[in-house]
Motif scaffolding. Structure first.
Motif, short mmCIF file in Angstrom:
data_model
loop_
_atom_site.label_atom_id
_atom_site.label_comp_id
_atom_site.label_asym_id
_atom_site.label_seq_id
_atom_site.Cartn_x
_atom_site.Cartn_y
_atom_site.Cartn_z
N VAL A 171 0.87 -1.18 0.00
CA VAL A 171 0.00 0.00 0.00
C VAL A 171 0.90 1.23 0.00
O VAL A 171 1.81 1.34 0.83
CB VAL A 171 -0.94 0.02 1.22
CG1 VAL A 171 -1.81 1.27 1.20
CG2 VAL A 171 -1.81 -1.23 1.24
N ILE A 172 0.66 2.13 -0.95
CA ILE A 172 1.48 3.33 -1.05
C ILE A 172 0.59 4.57 -0.97
O ILE A 172 -0.60 4.51 -1.29
CB ILE A 172 2.30 3.36 -2.37
CG1 ILE A 172 1.37 3.40 -3.60
CG2 ILE A 172 3.22 2.16 -2.46
CD1 ILE A 172 2.11 3.56 -4.92
N ASP A 173 1.20 5.65 -0.53
CA ASP A 173 0.53 6.95 -0.57
C ASP A 173 0.85 7.56 -1.92
O ASP A 173 1.97 8.06 -2.13
CB ASP A 173 1.02 7.82 0.59
CG ASP A 173 0.36 9.20 0.59
OD1 ASP A 173 -0.48 9.46 -0.30
OD2 ASP A 173 0.70 10.01 1.46
N GLU A 174 -0.10 7.52 -2.84
CA GLU A 174 0.19 7.98 -4.20
C GLU A 174 0.39 9.49 -4.28
O GLU A 174 0.81 10.01 -5.32
CB GLU A 174 -0.91 7.54 -5.16
CG GLU A 174 -2.31 7.94 -4.77
CD GLU A 174 -3.34 7.24 -5.62
OE1 GLU A 174 -3.31 7.42 -6.85
OE2 GLU A 174 -4.17 6.52 -5.06
N GLU A 175 0.08 10.21 -3.21
CA GLU A 175 0.30 11.66 -3.20
C GLU A 175 1.59 12.03 -2.49
O GLU A 175 1.87 13.21 -2.27
CB GLU A 175 -0.88 12.35 -2.52
CG GLU A 175 -2.23 12.09 -3.18
CD GLU A 175 -2.26 12.51 -4.65
OE1 GLU A 175 -1.57 13.49 -5.00
OE2 GLU A 175 -2.96 11.85 -5.44
N ALA A 176 2.38 11.04 -2.10
CA ALA A 176 3.61 11.31 -1.35
C ALA A 176 4.81 11.55 -2.25
O ALA A 176 5.92 11.78 -1.75
CB ALA A 176 3.90 10.16 -0.39
N GLY A 177 4.62 11.47 -3.55
CA GLY A 177 5.73 11.66 -4.47
C GLY A 177 6.16 13.11 -4.58
O GLY A 177 5.50 14.03 -4.07
N PRO A 178 7.26 13.36 -5.27
CA PRO A 178 7.75 14.73 -5.44
C PRO A 178 6.84 15.55 -6.34
O PRO A 178 6.09 15.01 -7.15
CB PRO A 178 9.12 14.53 -6.08
CG PRO A 178 8.99 13.23 -6.83
CD PRO A 178 8.08 12.38 -5.99
N ARG A 179 6.87 16.86 -6.17
CA ARG A 179 6.13 17.77 -7.04
C ARG A 179 7.13 18.52 -7.91
O ARG A 179 8.13 19.03 -7.42
CB ARG A 179 5.31 18.77 -6.22
CG ARG A 179 4.20 18.13 -5.39
CD ARG A 179 3.10 17.56 -6.28
NE ARG A 179 2.00 17.00 -5.51
CZ ARG A 179 1.89 15.71 -5.20
NH1 ARG A 179 2.83 14.86 -5.59
NH2 ARG A 179 0.85 15.27 -4.51
N ALA A 180 6.83 18.58 -9.19
CA ALA A 180 7.71 19.30 -10.11
C ALA A 180 7.78 20.78 -9.74
O ALA A 180 6.74 21.42 -9.56
CB ALA A 180 7.20 19.12 -11.54
N LYS A 181 8.97 21.28 -9.61
CA LYS A 181 9.16 22.69 -9.27
C LYS A 181 9.44 23.48 -10.55
O LYS A 181 10.55 23.46 -11.08
CB LYS A 181 10.32 22.84 -8.28
CG LYS A 181 10.03 22.16 -6.94
CD LYS A 181 11.20 22.31 -5.97
CE LYS A 181 10.88 21.64 -4.64
NZ LYS A 181 12.01 21.73 -3.68
N PRO A 183 -2.42 3.60 -8.57
CA PRO A 183 -1.49 4.36 -7.73
C PRO A 183 -0.06 4.33 -8.24
O PRO A 183 0.69 5.30 -8.05
CB PRO A 183 -1.61 3.68 -6.37
CG PRO A 183 -2.11 2.30 -6.66
CD PRO A 183 -3.00 2.45 -7.85
N VAL A 184 0.34 3.23 -8.89
CA VAL A 184 1.70 3.17 -9.42
C VAL A 184 1.86 4.14 -10.58
O VAL A 184 2.88 4.84 -10.70
CB VAL A 184 2.04 1.73 -9.86
CG1 VAL A 184 3.48 1.67 -10.38
CG2 VAL A 184 1.86 0.76 -8.70
N ALA A 185 0.86 4.22 -11.45
CA ALA A 185 0.92 5.14 -12.58
C ALA A 185 1.01 6.59 -12.10
O ALA A 185 1.80 7.38 -12.64
CB ALA A 185 -0.31 4.96 -13.47
N SER A 186 0.22 6.96 -11.10
CA SER A 186 0.25 8.35 -10.63
C SER A 186 1.57 8.67 -9.93
O SER A 186 2.12 9.76 -10.12
CB SER A 186 -0.94 8.62 -9.69
OG SER A 186 -0.95 7.72 -8.61
N ARG A 187 2.09 7.72 -9.14
CA ARG A 187 3.38 7.98 -8.49
C ARG A 187 4.50 8.08 -9.52
O ARG A 187 5.38 8.94 -9.42
CB ARG A 187 3.69 6.87 -7.48
CG ARG A 187 5.04 7.03 -6.76
CD ARG A 187 5.11 8.34 -5.98
NE ARG A 187 6.43 8.62 -5.47
CZ ARG A 187 6.84 8.32 -4.23
NH1 ARG A 187 6.02 7.71 -3.39
NH2 ARG A 187 8.06 8.64 -3.84
N LEU A 188 4.45 7.24 -10.52
CA LEU A 188 5.47 7.28 -11.58
C LEU A 188 5.40 8.59 -12.35
O LEU A 188 6.44 9.18 -12.68
CB LEU A 188 5.27 6.09 -12.51
CG LEU A 188 6.39 5.78 -13.50
CD1 LEU A 188 7.72 5.56 -12.79
CD2 LEU A 188 6.03 4.55 -14.32
#
Length: 525
Positions: free
Chosen positions: A194-204, A380-385
């Motif tokens: 289980v992953i938090d799909e919103e925990a990834g980096p945000r493009a700056k 969730p994998v697609a969104s994190r990727l």
């Protein structure tokens, strides 16, 4: 469509309302171990070992459960116990199977599963079917249902699994159990992440720096949800020359646009370009690499470098089927021989790439044929990727180290470096290059005089390496080993290298980027 079976030139039609017997439908030894790499990973190239056993077992389990689910009367696998036994549990007379195969979930989501209970016995006693989601050894969700099935009967039903929120990647299991008369007769454990799909980096990116071509709208929807500023364009002609980051959404390119050399020109001028999956992938003059597109579609892929920022927060199991139709990639590329590094490999003999990066001067082109754009809102994998890739492109800065080469220009090694496209200066000797202060990499022939000169000046070498410099001694021999040992301060040994079993570590050093077990295995079954 009418189902068919067989691998011959004239497949025969299967009639679903008549008994079907699949005779010798799977003979594992009919293929070499490497053929199972697309199921078990690159370790299959080492022979009939652990990885091939997993690959064979996965295929056998898929076939066994698929045949049972669809009511095939009987089937024959030509396997031995030392090849695999991973599918044996799927043959239990009383069991409950799950239709879906993806087991990486998003925290806080509700996951649908289709279950089917089987009573392949002569008894009509009630069957108690239980499913449970266990995370961190705690039951997160559980349900029990009792079925009164006649001998040979089955029943299918839908469940919804509530997945709790998580703050970090959390491992667990999805457990399926059947009981009869209070006694457990079946148990299946499926590893879950289980992953938090919103925990990834945000493009700056600043306003105007990110240009998006996305007629499908899936990528722009995620950008809006994350409040990332972007400028939307309708086609290649509208992309401004000042764009720093270019995002191409799924199936946005015509065949003409997919072969346009302007993509390479943009990257050469410093742009970082991320191209999500295309029906017409970038090719020919549009890329600086000999990546060749195919029409291959698949459901299992393998990450090659999990330490790469593009794969941050993800693991190998995340590329084993995605939600919905289980498809993970479409129209993947045959791996390049130059100009690109594969990050996710797949398909026959893992000779294809679903994600690759192509540096171009100060810029970058990333081509992604994983179905990220298609499944952004559902997997969730697609969104994190997606978040990882966009942030990586936005922050990308190439590492440029001026290089000096102190080698015989008539040697094959020197010609190899020149043919690779490496930009370098010739150096009369390695010590002069090291002490000049002009170079970050010095490549030298590992001759006794060259190594002795460096070993006699340890202070100069230490200053060079402490400052981030790299020494690359090419072609070490027994004659030059004493000087090499003196230089590095470690007593190495050299021996003849013959036909041997070679493996690579699961977590690769960056020096091994782009190299897989397939490239180094010298012998296998």
């Amino acid at each position: 469509e009418k189902p068919i079976a067989g691998w011959g030139r004239v497949p025969w039609q299967l009639i679903p309302d008549r008994p079907i017997f699949m005779g010798e439908s799977f003979y594992a030894r009919g293929e070499p171990p490497g053929a199972y790499s697309q199921l078990g990973g690159e370790g299959c190239f080492q022979g009939w070992g652990e990885y091939t056993r997993v690959g064979v077992g996965r295929l056998a389990k898929m076939l066994a459960e698929g045949y049972r689910w669809h009511g095939v009367a009987a089937y024959h696998f030509w396997l031995s116990a030392n090849e695999t036994d991973l599918h044996y549990n799927s043959w239990k007379p009383v069991c409950v199977l799950c239709r879906q195969w993806n087991w990486t979930f998003g925290g806080g989501s509700k996951v649908s599963r289709t279950l089917k209970v089987f009573n392949n016995t002569h008894l009509a006693d009630p069957i108690e079917a239980i499913w449970a989601l266990v995370l961190d050894e705690k039951v997160a969700a559980r349900e029990t249902k009792t079925f009164a099935l006649p001998p040979g009967g089955t029943q299918e039903w839908q469940i919804t699994v509530p997945v709790p929120q998580v703050k970090k990647r959390t491992a667990g299991e999805f457990i399926l159990v059947c009981k009869r008369g209070g006694k457990e007769v079946f148990r299946e454990r499926k590893p879950v992440a289980v992953i938090d799909e919103e925990a990834g980096p945000r493009a700056k990116v600043a306003a105007g720096e990110l240009v998006v071509l996305d007629p499908a709208g899936t990528a722009t929807a995620r950008l809006k949800a994350q409040n990332i500023p972007f400028k939307q364009v309708a086609g290649l002609d509208e992309i401004p020359a000042t764009a720093k980051v270019v995002l191409v959404g799924r199936d946005a390119l015509s065949l003409r646009e997919a072969t346009d050399p302007r993509w390479v020109a943009m990257a050469a001028a410093g742009a970082r370009i991320l191209v999500l999956e295309q029906a017409n992938p970038l090719q020919h003059l549009a890329l600086p690499a000999d990546l060749t597109p195919t029409d291959f579609v698949g459901r299992i892929a393998f990450a090659e470098n999990l330490q790469h920022p593009a794969l941050d927060g993800l693991d190998q199991q995340d590329f084993f089927t995605w939600s919905g139709d289980e498809v993970v990639y479409r129209n993947v590329y045959r791996k390049a021989t130059r100009g690109a590094v594969s990050l996710v490999q797949c398909d026959q003999n893992l000779a294809y790439t679903a994600l690759a990066e192509c540096p171009v001067n100060e810029g970058l082109i990333v081509v992604c044929q994983l179905v990220v754009g298609e499944k952004l809102a559902t997997d969730p994998v697609a969104s994190r990727l997606f978040d990882n890739l966009l942030a990586y492109c936005a922050a990308y800065k190439p590492v440029r180290r001026p290089t000096a080469v102190a080698m015989d220009e008539n040697s094959p090694a020197f010609r190899l470096l020149a043919d690779s496209g490496l930009q370098f200066d010739r150096a009369a000797d390695p010590l002069t290059a090291v002490t000049s202060g002009n170079y970050g990499i010095v490549i030298l022939d590992a001759t006794p005089p060259n190594l002795a000169r460096l070993a006699a000046n340890p202070a100069a070498v230490k200053t060079f390496t402490d400052g981030g410099g790299w020494l690359f001694a090419f072609g070490l021999t027994p004659d030059s080993l004493p000087q090499f040992n003196r230089l590095v301060g470690v007593e190495h040994l050299l021996r003849p290298f013959e036909l041997e079993r070679v493996t690579l570590p699961p977590i690769r050093d960056p020096l091994l980027s782009g190299i897989t077990v397939r490239d180094v295995t010298m012998e296998s079954a």
